[in-house]
Design a protein around this motif. Structure first.
Motif, PDB file in Angstrom:
ATOM      1  N   GLU A 111     -19.151 -81.750 -13.241  1.00  0.00           N
ATOM      2  CA  GLU A 111     -17.755 -81.329 -13.168  1.00  0.00           C
ATOM      3  C   GLU A 111     -16.801 -82.518 -13.117  1.00  0.00           C
ATOM      4  N   TYR A 112     -17.292 -83.635 -12.639  1.00  0.00           N
ATOM      5  CA  TYR A 112     -16.537 -84.888 -12.647  1.00  0.00           C
ATOM      6  C   TYR A 112     -16.331 -85.426 -14.066  1.00  0.00           C
ATOM      7  N   LYS A 113     -17.089 -84.922 -15.010  1.00  0.00           N
ATOM      8  CA  LYS A 113     -17.233 -85.498 -16.357  1.00  0.00           C
ATOM      9  C   LYS A 113     -17.984 -86.829 -16.294  1.00  0.00           C
ATOM     10  N   LEU A 114     -18.794 -86.993 -15.268  1.00  0.00           N
ATOM     11  CA  LEU A 114     -19.659 -88.162 -15.160  1.00  0.00           C
ATOM     12  C   LEU A 114     -21.035 -87.757 -15.682  1.00  0.00           C
ATOM     13  N   TYR A 115     -21.113 -87.604 -17.002  1.00  0.00           N
ATOM     14  CA  TYR A 115     -22.307 -87.026 -17.618  1.00  0.00           C
ATOM     15  C   TYR A 115     -23.500 -87.971 -17.543  1.00  0.00           C
ATOM     16  N   LYS A 116     -23.255 -89.260 -17.688  1.00  0.00           N
ATOM     17  CA  LYS A 116     -24.345 -90.236 -17.584  1.00  0.00           C
ATOM     18  C   LYS A 116     -24.976 -90.170 -16.191  1.00  0.00           C
ATOM     19  N   GLU A 117     -24.139 -90.182 -15.159  1.00  0.00           N
ATOM     20  CA  GLU A 117     -24.634 -90.116 -13.789  1.00  0.00           C
ATOM     21  C   GLU A 117     -25.311 -88.767 -13.510  1.00  0.00           C
ATOM     22  N   CYS A 118     -24.757 -87.702 -14.085  1.00  0.00           N
ATOM     23  CA  CYS A 118     -25.358 -86.380 -13.950  1.00  0.00           C
ATOM     24  C   CYS A 118     -26.780 -86.370 -14.502  1.00  0.00           C
ATOM     25  N   ILE A 119     -26.970 -86.944 -15.679  1.00  0.00           N
ATOM     26  CA  ILE A 119     -28.297 -86.994 -16.305  1.00  0.00           C
ATOM     27  C   ILE A 119     -29.264 -87.813 -15.446  1.00  0.00           C
ATOM     28  N   GLU A 120     -28.774 -88.939 -14.902  1.00  0.00           N
ATOM     29  CA  GLU A 120     -29.627 -89.766 -14.048  1.00  0.00           C
ATOM     30  C   GLU A 120     -30.076 -89.000 -12.811  1.00  0.00           C
ATOM     31  N   ASP A 121     -29.176 -88.222 -12.223  1.00  0.00           N
ATOM     32  CA  ASP A 121     -29.543 -87.437 -11.041  1.00  0.00           C
ATOM     33  C   ASP A 121     -30.538 -86.331 -11.376  1.00  0.00           C
ATOM     34  N   ILE A 122     -30.369 -85.728 -12.532  1.00  0.00           N
ATOM     35  CA  ILE A 122     -31.325 -84.690 -12.952  1.00  0.00           C
ATOM     36  C   ILE A 122     -32.711 -85.308 -13.150  1.00  0.00           C
ATOM     37  N   ASN A 123     -32.736 -86.477 -13.753  1.00  0.00           N
ATOM     38  CA  ASN A 123     -34.029 -87.166 -13.926  1.00  0.00           C
ATOM     39  C   ASN A 123     -34.651 -87.511 -12.574  1.00  0.00           C
ATOM     40  N   GLN A 124     -33.812 -87.920 -11.615  1.00  0.00           N
ATOM     41  CA  GLN A 124     -34.317 -88.199 -10.264  1.00  0.00           C
ATOM     42  C   GLN A 124     -34.869 -86.932  -9.618  1.00  0.00           C
ATOM     43  N   ALA A 125     -34.172 -85.815  -9.801  1.00  0.00           N
ATOM     44  CA  ALA A 125     -34.639 -84.544  -9.224  1.00  0.00           C
ATOM     45  C   ALA A 125     -36.004 -84.164  -9.783  1.00  0.00           C
ATOM     46  N   ILE A 126     -36.139 -84.285 -11.105  1.00  0.00           N
ATOM     47  CA  ILE A 126     -37.404 -83.908 -11.744  1.00  0.00           C
ATOM     48  C   ILE A 126     -38.529 -84.842 -11.311  1.00  0.00           C
ATOM     49  N   SER A 127     -38.235 -86.131 -11.195  1.00  0.00           N
ATOM     50  CA  SER A 127     -39.278 -87.091 -10.806  1.00  0.00           C
ATOM     51  C   SER A 127     -39.663 -86.953  -9.340  1.00  0.00           C
ATOM     52  N   ASN A 128     -38.841 -86.244  -8.572  1.00  0.00           N
ATOM     53  CA  ASN A 128     -39.136 -86.013  -7.154  1.00  0.00           C
ATOM     54  C   ASN A 128     -39.588 -84.575  -6.897  1.00  0.00           C
ATOM     55  N   LEU A 173     -36.820 -73.571 -10.657  1.00  0.00           N
ATOM     56  CA  LEU A 173     -35.403 -73.920 -10.775  1.00  0.00           C
ATOM     57  C   LEU A 173     -35.109 -74.873 -11.932  1.00  0.00           C
ATOM     58  N   LYS A 174     -36.156 -75.370 -12.564  1.00  0.00           N
ATOM     59  CA  LYS A 174     -35.969 -76.396 -13.610  1.00  0.00           C
ATOM     60  C   LYS A 174     -35.135 -75.926 -14.800  1.00  0.00           C
ATOM     61  N   PRO A 175     -35.272 -74.678 -15.265  1.00  0.00           N
ATOM     62  CA  PRO A 175     -34.464 -74.266 -16.431  1.00  0.00           C
ATOM     63  C   PRO A 175     -32.969 -74.505 -16.240  1.00  0.00           C
ATOM     64  N   LYS A 176     -32.471 -74.298 -15.020  1.00  0.00           N
ATOM     65  CA  LYS A 176     -31.034 -74.453 -14.765  1.00  0.00           C
ATOM     66  C   LYS A 176     -30.591 -75.909 -14.927  1.00  0.00           C
ATOM     67  N   ILE A 177     -31.357 -76.854 -14.357  1.00  0.00           N
ATOM     68  CA  ILE A 177     -30.919 -78.244 -14.469  1.00  0.00           C
ATOM     69  C   ILE A 177     -31.238 -78.820 -15.855  1.00  0.00           C
ATOM     70  N   GLU A 178     -32.251 -78.284 -16.528  1.00  0.00           N
ATOM     71  CA  GLU A 178     -32.522 -78.740 -17.889  1.00  0.00           C
ATOM     72  C   GLU A 178     -31.408 -78.304 -18.832  1.00  0.00           C
ATOM     73  N   LEU A 179     -30.849 -77.092 -18.596  1.00  0.00           N
ATOM     74  CA  LEU A 179     -29.693 -76.647 -19.375  1.00  0.00           C
ATOM     75  C   LEU A 179     -28.494 -77.538 -19.094  1.00  0.00           C
ATOM     76  N   ARG A 180     -28.287 -77.893 -17.826  1.00  0.00           N
ATOM     77  CA  ARG A 180     -27.179 -78.787 -17.462  1.00  0.00           C
ATOM     78  C   ARG A 180     -27.356 -80.148 -18.124  1.00  0.00           C
ATOM     79  N   LYS A 181     -28.591 -80.624 -18.170  1.00  0.00           N
ATOM     80  CA  LYS A 181     -28.845 -81.922 -18.795  1.00  0.00           C
ATOM     81  C   LYS A 181     -28.534 -81.879 -20.285  1.00  0.00           C
TER      82      LYS A 181
END
Length: 390
Positions: A113-130, A136-144
């Motif tokens: 929502e910040y339009k910080l898409y690069k940072e958003c993608i990095e956080d999604i990758n961190q979530a998946i790696s953790n 719940l993955k379909p929701k964040i994969e769609l966001r990514k």
């Protein structure tokens, strides 16, 4: 322990025992700064004024609390507050836990929502790696995927402009970071000071100096604790809840240089009243340990180059010691003793280099005196338009 900070509680204890006058007289007679620190350290031990170390453990329960608080701010469309709370959740979560993955995922929603898409993608990758939950993955994969589509519209958080440089022909021959518009003077009455050597017009560049030592003093959850730059997707130290970084590189650099010593004791120091001037003095003494050479600390001579990248200039800053009361010096010796105690008893800092303990006490007490006169805050209000997308 009372609600007073340790050094304040010690003074009250000595007053209650009717020992303050004797202690004051003894303290005044000690010449060496390291011996002053030793004297106060002994008093702290004798009066049982040094509490046990607070073990800074990761805690999923605390992480869950901060994440739920962040959810409330997110619903209320308070993105800065939401990011800070999600970052606290990440800092407190146990490594590779469900809680840390949820915190990263929730923060990614705010960043989107910040339009910080690069940072958003990095956080999604961190979530998946953790080990983010599979259901719940379909929701964040769609966001990514949406963030990847919109990344060309990334909001730029680099709100600073590149610093101007001093033109080559105008560089001061005796002051490394200054122009020729100033010069250093010295008098016995006033000490060392800078004066203008020519008329200076509005907008003229006088100096461009990078700090040799720095420490973050506020906005802990939106600035890197190493390089200090603004960052909305900080990553935590895996060992403590106190340190956060903008990148793996900053995290590695900080740990190698100083955080491996601060890590275990920082929450205890902050909880016991150590302020920014105490902590920067300790960090300076930590950072210069391996290169410390007493013989190289002679005062900068007139007509020699004043360098911004050398510790000698920092060491020789004015202390105003002669103007200080015994009470003020006692308080600073007490904070130095506290810093020394926890570093000595809970880290291997002094084991790695022999004969540095006395120097450490001298240096920290020195910089507790120079800091108030010479160190400066750099403050910046948050300037980002923290608005949600329409």
């Amino acid at each position: 322990m009372s609600e007073d900070f340790i050094e304040e509680a010690l003074v009250k204890r000595l007053q209650a025992k009717n020992e303050i006058l004797t202690v004051s007289l003894n303290f005044r007679q000690i010449i060496s700064d390291s011996k002053k620190v030793d004297y106060v350290h002994d008093l702290l031990l004798e009066n049982d004024m040094l509490p046990d170390l607070i073990i800074d453990r990761k805690c999923n329960e605390k992480s869950d609390y901060f994440r739920k608080m962040g959810n409330q701010k997110f619903v209320k469309k308070l993105p800065k507050e939401a990011v800070e709370l999600y970052t606290q959740s990440i800092a407190h979560a146990e490594n590779n836990s469900r809680e840390i993955s949820l915190a990263y995922a929730n923060r990614s929603a705010v960043l989107f929502e910040y339009k910080l898409y690069k940072e958003c993608i990095e956080d999604i990758n961190q979530a998946i790696s953790n080990n983010y939950p599979n259901d719940l993955k379909p929701k964040i994969e769609l966001r990514k995927s949406k963030a990847l589509e919109l990344i060309t519209y990334q909001f730029n958080i680099d709100y600073t402009k590149p610093l101007p440089s001093i033109p080559k022909g105008d560089q001061n021959p005796l002051i490394q970071s200054a122009s020729k518009s100033v010069e250093i003077k010295y008098t016995p009455e006033e000490g060392r000071f800078v004066v203008a050597s020519r008329d200076i017009k509005p907008g003229d560049l006088i100096a461009n100096e990078k700090p040799l030592f720095s420490i973050i003093t506020n906005e802990f959850h939106i600035h890197c604790h190493e390089c200090l730059k603004i960052c909305y997707n900080l990553i935590p130290c895996e060992r403590c809840t106190q340190a956060l970084y903008c990148s793996q590189n900053c995290k590695k650099e900080a740990y190698k240089k100083y955080h491996k010593y601060e890590c275990a004791i920082m929450v205890t120091l902050r909880n016991n009243g150590m302020n920014k001037l105490d902590l920067i003095a300790m960090r300076i003494a930590i950072l210069i340990r391996d290169d410390f050479n007493q013989s190289s600390l002679t005062a900068v001579e007139e007509n020699s180059i004043y360098r911004s990248d050398r510790y000698t200039e920092i060491h020789n800053l004015v202390t105003n010691r002669e103007k200080r009361t015994a009470s003020d010096l006692f308080q600073k010796a007490a904070t130095t003793a506290i810093l020394y105690h926890y570093l000595k008893t809970n880290t291997n800092f002094f084991d790695e280099t022999s004969n540095y303990e006395e120097n450490f006490k001298e240096l920290v007490l020195l910089h507790r005196q120079t800091s108030a006169c010479n160190f400066h805050n750099i403050n910046a209000d948050l300037v980002l338009p923290l608005c949600f997308n329409d």
